[in-house]
Design a protein around this motif. Structure first.
Motif, PDB file in Angstrom:
ATOM      1  N   LYS A  79     -42.236  51.137  58.622  1.00 50.25           N
ATOM      2  CA  LYS A  79     -42.176  52.455  59.378  1.00 50.25           C
ATOM      3  C   LYS A  79     -42.150  53.857  58.470  1.00 50.25           C
ATOM      4  N   GLU A 111     -63.383  58.829  54.866  1.00 49.87           N
ATOM      5  CA  GLU A 111     -63.755  57.670  55.339  1.00 49.87           C
ATOM      6  C   GLU A 111     -64.998  57.177  55.312  1.00 49.87           C
ATOM      7  N   GLU A 127     -51.881  57.065  62.881  1.00 46.80           N
ATOM      8  CA  GLU A 127     -51.376  56.254  61.728  1.00 46.80           C
ATOM      9  C   GLU A 127     -49.711  56.773  62.078  1.00 46.80           C
ATOM     10  N   TYR A 186     -46.470  62.396  57.571  1.00 44.44           N
ATOM     11  CA  TYR A 186     -47.823  62.590  57.894  1.00 44.44           C
ATOM     12  C   TYR A 186     -48.016  64.165  58.179  1.00 44.44           C
ATOM     13  N   CYS A 200     -52.846  64.950  62.139  1.00 45.68           N
ATOM     14  CA  CYS A 200     -51.731  64.607  61.646  1.00 45.68           C
ATOM     15  C   CYS A 200     -50.752  65.788  61.489  1.00 45.68           C
ATOM     16  N   ARG A 230     -63.476  56.352  62.220  1.00 45.82           N
ATOM     17  CA  ARG A 230     -62.812  56.883  63.376  1.00 45.82           C
ATOM     18  C   ARG A 230     -62.735  58.051  64.198  1.00 45.82           C
ATOM     19  N   ARG A 239     -59.089  64.419  62.169  1.00 45.78           N
ATOM     20  CA  ARG A 239     -57.927  63.753  62.019  1.00 45.78           C
ATOM     21  C   ARG A 239     -56.843  64.297  61.397  1.00 45.78           C
ATOM     22  N   LYS A 254     -44.267  48.707  64.439  1.00 50.55           N
ATOM     23  CA  LYS A 254     -44.240  48.554  63.315  1.00 50.55           C
ATOM     24  C   LYS A 254     -43.240  47.681  62.698  1.00 50.55           C
ATOM     25  N   CYS A 285     -52.091  61.956  65.076  1.00 46.86           N
ATOM     26  CA  CYS A 285     -52.870  60.909  64.606  1.00 46.86           C
ATOM     27  C   CYS A 285     -52.591  59.602  64.681  1.00 46.86           C
ATOM     28  N   TRP A 345     -56.879  61.008  51.544  1.00 50.80           N
ATOM     29  CA  TRP A 345     -56.476  60.347  52.902  1.00 50.80           C
ATOM     30  C   TRP A 345     -57.584  60.400  53.990  1.00 50.80           C
ATOM     31  N   ASP A 372     -48.125  56.963  64.787  1.00 53.92           N
ATOM     32  CA  ASP A 372     -47.372  56.149  65.790  1.00 53.92           C
ATOM     33  C   ASP A 372     -46.946  54.895  65.191  1.00 53.92           C
ATOM     34  N   GLN A 373     -45.575  54.991  65.082  1.00 50.75           N
ATOM     35  CA  GLN A 373     -45.026  53.696  64.545  1.00 50.75           C
ATOM     36  C   GLN A 373     -44.533  52.755  65.321  1.00 50.75           C
TER      37      GLN A 373
END
Length: 211
Positions: A100, A123, A89, A106, A82, A172, A78, A95, A87, A120, A91-92
């Protein structure tokens, strides 16, 4: 407020705190006195399995469930995504403007942190797996066609099997059972997901004939 980036046109600006200049809104890395910093743990608190074998007349069902709780995984796959702003997250779409982030948040020196390990991408590695399931049907000699007895066949079974059938997890990546044997010599200890192949799902049929 951190939600004012677009409303007040703050992205791309800088601010000074205690003599240090920061890019507004971008992640700030932290190390405790530049010592080793714990990001997570690879050893689970609990491993558990449940096996059940059920028979009813000519039918049989068996399955194996296994689970693991309390360990973390470093999702390097992941992180690499990024780096290229691919990755999830990054993708805005959908939002609110207040939530945003620009792409630089990232990649690069953002959460990707130029490939430096950081929290970050740590997981939760908890999972439950349907490790194996088997459904079988058995015919005894009395159930077999009469002509089969002439060849001495006394019993026949057909068995449908599946392995790694289903995984329940919030991880994920493709599979929470991943690791690098290059680090500490064991994939069970070095829980780093770095573009490794997941455990394969397999399905099969076997026939057993008893003479």
């Amino acid at each position: 407020s951190w939600e004012d980036g677009i409303a007040k046109n703050l992205w791309g600006t800088t601010g000074v705190v205690n003599g240090t200049t920061y890019q507004w809104g971008l992640p700030i890395g932290s190390l405790l006195d530049k010592r080793l910093t714990k990001l997570g743990k690879s050893q689970p608190d609990l491993n558990a399995s449940l096996f059940q074998d059920i028979s009813w007349k000519s039918l049989g069902l068996s399955f194996l469930l296994s689970g693991q709780w309390g360990a973390q995984i470093y999702n390097q796959t992941r992180a690499f995504a990024c780096r290229d702003y691919r990755c999830a997250e990054a993708d805005q779409a959908g939002k609110a403007d207040s939530a945003k982030k620009p792409v630089s948040y990232y990649g690069g020196a953002g959460v990707y942190a130029r490939n430096e390990n950081n929290s970050w991408f740590v997981e939760n590695g908890d999972f439950v797996k349907l490790r194996e399931v088997s459904l079988r049907y058995t015919m005894e000699e009395n159930d077999l066609p009469s002509f089969v007895g002439k060849v001495g066949l006394s019993r026949a079974s057909i068995n449908f099997t599946g392995r790694n059938v289903k995984t329940w997890t919030d991880y994920r990546g493709f599979d929470p059972e991943v690791g690098s044997s290059d680090l500490l010599g064991s994939a069970n200890v070095a829980r780093i997901d770095e573009y490794f192949y997941p455990n394969f799902r397999s399905l099969g049929i076997d026939v057993e004939l008893t003479f």
